[in-house]
Design an enzyme around this catalytic site. Structure first.
Site, PDB file in Angstrom:
ATOM      1  N   ASN A  11      -4.073   0.124   3.636  1.00  0.00           N
ATOM      2  CA  ASN A  11      -4.830  -0.312   4.812  1.00  0.00           C
ATOM      3  C   ASN A  11      -3.898  -1.181   5.651  1.00  0.00           C
ATOM      4  OD1 ASN A  11      -6.596  -1.318   6.686  1.00  0.00           O
ATOM      5  ND2 ASN A  11      -7.655  -2.701   5.270  1.00  0.00           N
ATOM      6  N   TRP A  12      -3.403  -0.586   6.735  1.00  0.00           N
ATOM      7  CA  TRP A  12      -2.413  -1.311   7.545  1.00  0.00           C
ATOM      8  C   TRP A  12      -3.045  -2.316   8.500  1.00  0.00           C
ATOM      9  CZ3 TRP A  12       1.701   2.893   9.251  1.00  0.00           C
ATOM     10  CH2 TRP A  12       2.462   3.238   8.120  1.00  0.00           C
ATOM     11  N   LYS A  13      -4.360  -2.319   8.581  1.00  0.00           N
ATOM     12  CA  LYS A  13      -5.060  -3.247   9.490  1.00  0.00           C
ATOM     13  C   LYS A  13      -4.428  -3.156  10.886  1.00  0.00           C
ATOM     14  CE  LYS A  13      -5.766  -6.109   5.475  1.00  0.00           C
ATOM     15  NZ  LYS A  13      -6.411  -7.284   4.970  1.00  0.00           N
ATOM     16  N   HIS A  99     -15.226  -2.554   5.507  1.00  0.00           N
ATOM     17  CA  HIS A  99     -14.244  -3.547   5.047  1.00  0.00           C
ATOM     18  C   HIS A  99     -14.793  -4.939   5.361  1.00  0.00           C
ATOM     19  CE1 HIS A  99     -10.576  -5.887   4.729  1.00  0.00           C
ATOM     20  NE2 HIS A  99     -10.058  -4.879   4.037  1.00  0.00           N
ATOM     21  N   GLU A 101     -13.470  -7.487   6.530  1.00  0.00           N
ATOM     22  CA  GLU A 101     -13.066  -8.043   7.832  1.00  0.00           C
ATOM     23  C   GLU A 101     -13.962  -7.492   8.930  1.00  0.00           C
ATOM     24  OE1 GLU A 101      -8.905  -7.014   7.596  1.00  0.00           O
ATOM     25  OE2 GLU A 101      -8.645  -8.472   5.988  1.00  0.00           O
ATOM     26  N   GLU A 171     -13.689  -5.086  -3.571  1.00  0.00           N
ATOM     27  CA  GLU A 171     -12.758  -6.022  -2.943  1.00  0.00           C
ATOM     28  C   GLU A 171     -13.379  -7.418  -2.868  1.00  0.00           C
ATOM     29  OE1 GLU A 171      -9.499  -3.981  -0.587  1.00  0.00           O
ATOM     30  OE2 GLU A 171     -11.058  -4.515   0.818  1.00  0.00           O
ATOM     31  N   GLY A 177      -5.825 -10.783   1.040  1.00  0.00           N
ATOM     32  CA  GLY A 177      -4.808 -11.438   1.858  1.00  0.00           C
ATOM     33  C   GLY A 177      -4.516 -12.881   1.457  1.00  0.00           C
ATOM     34  N   SER A 217      -5.025  -8.556  -2.822  1.00  0.00           N
ATOM     35  CA  SER A 217      -3.701  -9.077  -3.196  1.00  0.00           C
ATOM     36  C   SER A 217      -3.025  -8.246  -4.286  1.00  0.00           C
ATOM     37  CB  SER A 217      -3.797 -10.553  -3.601  1.00  0.00           C
ATOM     38  OG  SER A 217      -4.218 -11.329  -2.493  1.00  0.00           O
ATOM     39  N   GLY A 238      -3.620  -3.962   1.246  1.00  0.00           N
ATOM     40  CA  GLY A 238      -3.328  -4.423   2.606  1.00  0.00           C
ATOM     41  C   GLY A 238      -1.863  -4.810   2.713  1.00  0.00           C
ATOM     42  N   GLY A 239      -1.583  -6.112   2.603  1.00  0.00           N
ATOM     43  CA  GLY A 239      -0.235  -6.657   2.824  1.00  0.00           C
ATOM     44  C   GLY A 239       0.901  -5.873   2.176  1.00  0.00           C
TER      45      GLY A 239
HETATM   46  C1  PEP Z   1      -7.444  -5.112   2.152  1.00  0.00           C
HETATM   47  O1  PEP Z   1      -7.215  -5.330   3.329  1.00  0.00           O
HETATM   48  O2  PEP Z   1      -8.295  -4.289   1.841  1.00  0.00           O
HETATM   49  C2  PEP Z   1      -6.681  -5.844   1.140  1.00  0.00           C
HETATM   50  C3  PEP Z   1      -7.010  -5.693  -0.115  1.00  0.00           C
HETATM   51  O3  PEP Z   1      -5.667  -6.664   1.593  1.00  0.00           O
HETATM   52  P1  PEP Z   1      -4.546  -7.383   0.677  1.00  0.00           P
HETATM   53  O4  PEP Z   1      -3.967  -6.329  -0.218  1.00  0.00           O
HETATM   54  O5  PEP Z   1      -3.564  -7.904   1.665  1.00  0.00           O
HETATM   55  O6  PEP Z   1      -5.229  -8.445  -0.089  1.00  0.00           O
END
Ligand code: PEP
Length: 255
Positions: A11-13, A99, A101, A171, A177, A217, A238-239
């Site tokens: 997930n590149w956001k 999600h 966010e 999640e 994040g 994470s 994500g990251g």
């Molecule tokens: C996400 O955005 O779904 C996520 C899990 O981000 P991260 O891996 O950065 O915690």
């Protein structure tokens, strides 16, 4: 031998331009030669402006393309939104829905999530549904009740044949994040609770077929802990997914 095909979704956001997308996918394809599509599924969910480039670069490979959201209307006066036909044109297979966010910053509710799930399925794409608790809910012992409420509302009116196609991403919001990933035991407990709930809403066979990821994470250094328990079918990342070398290591954790 795992019962379900593991799936890792990047997930590149709101990261990566058109040019950065091309560079990432070139590097990813070169370095991930050992990819065996019978063992692992890898999905890249770039921003909308990069879908075209990602589709072009991923053509003919075993990587799938995903989107980060979709509207529940076919088309119309919805400024800033994206319709199914616009995603299908690029061969999008997966769509992230609900999600945290989007739930937190864009007023997404279980009601809109439910409508979106139905519309993604009606358009022959596969939703990746995100559910999870806040830190306050976890500390108050309300993790299970939060997830139960989300699953019941999000799956309302969705038949068993459709429900089993949906990938569920557990999640915990406090892990996204933040660098504070859930312990593998906590993740396994909640994923097992999700399966139990799916068995109550639908059936035992469905609960054994549905794929459930962990997200929060995830990085190359911790993915193995989660994948050790075969109840977890991969991760939403994500990251760490912004770096091709890290995303490759995560996907290779099951090879
Ligand atoms: C996400 O955005 O779904 C996520 C899990 O981000 P991260 O891996 O950065 O915690």
């Amino acid at each position: 031998m795992r019962k379900r095909m593991p799936i890792f979704a990047a997930n590149w956001k709101m990261y990566k331009t058109f040019g950065e997308t091309a560079k990432f996918i070139d590097e990813f394809k070169t370095n991930f030669k050992a990819f065996d599509k019978n063992k692992v599924e890898a999905v890249i969910c770039p921003p909308y402006t990069s879908l075209f480039k990602a589709a072009e670069k991923l053509a003919g490979t075993c990587f799938s393309l995903g989107a980060q959201n979709m509207n529940f209307e076919k088309e119309g006066a919805f400024t800033g939104e994206i319709a199914p036909a616009m995603l299908l044109e690029f061969g999008v297979k997966y769509v992230i829905i609900g999600h945290s966010e989007r739930r937190a910053y864009y007023n997404e509710t279980d009601e809109s999530v439910n409508k979106k799930l139905k519309f993604v399925l009606a358009n022959d794409m596969v939703p990746i549904l995100c559910v999870g608790e806040t830190i306050e809910e976890r500390e108050a012992g309300k993790t299970e009740s939060k997830i139960l409420g989300q699953l019941k509302a999000d799956f309302a009116g969705i038949g068993e044949a459709d429900a089993e196609k949906i990938v569920i991403a557990y999640e915990p919001i406090w892990a996204i994040g933040t660098g504070k990933n859930a312990t593998s035991k906590d993740a396994v407990d909640v994923v097992n609770f999700i399966r139990k709930t799916m068995s109550e809403i639908y059936s035992k066979p469905l609960s054994e077929k549905v794929r459930v990821q962990y997200g929060g994470s995830v990085k190359p250094e911790n993915i193995a802990e989660y994948m050790k328990d075969e109840t977890i079918d991969g991760a939403l990342i994500g990251g760490a997914s912004l770096d091709p070398a890290k995303f490759i290591k995560i996907c290779e954790s099951v090879l």
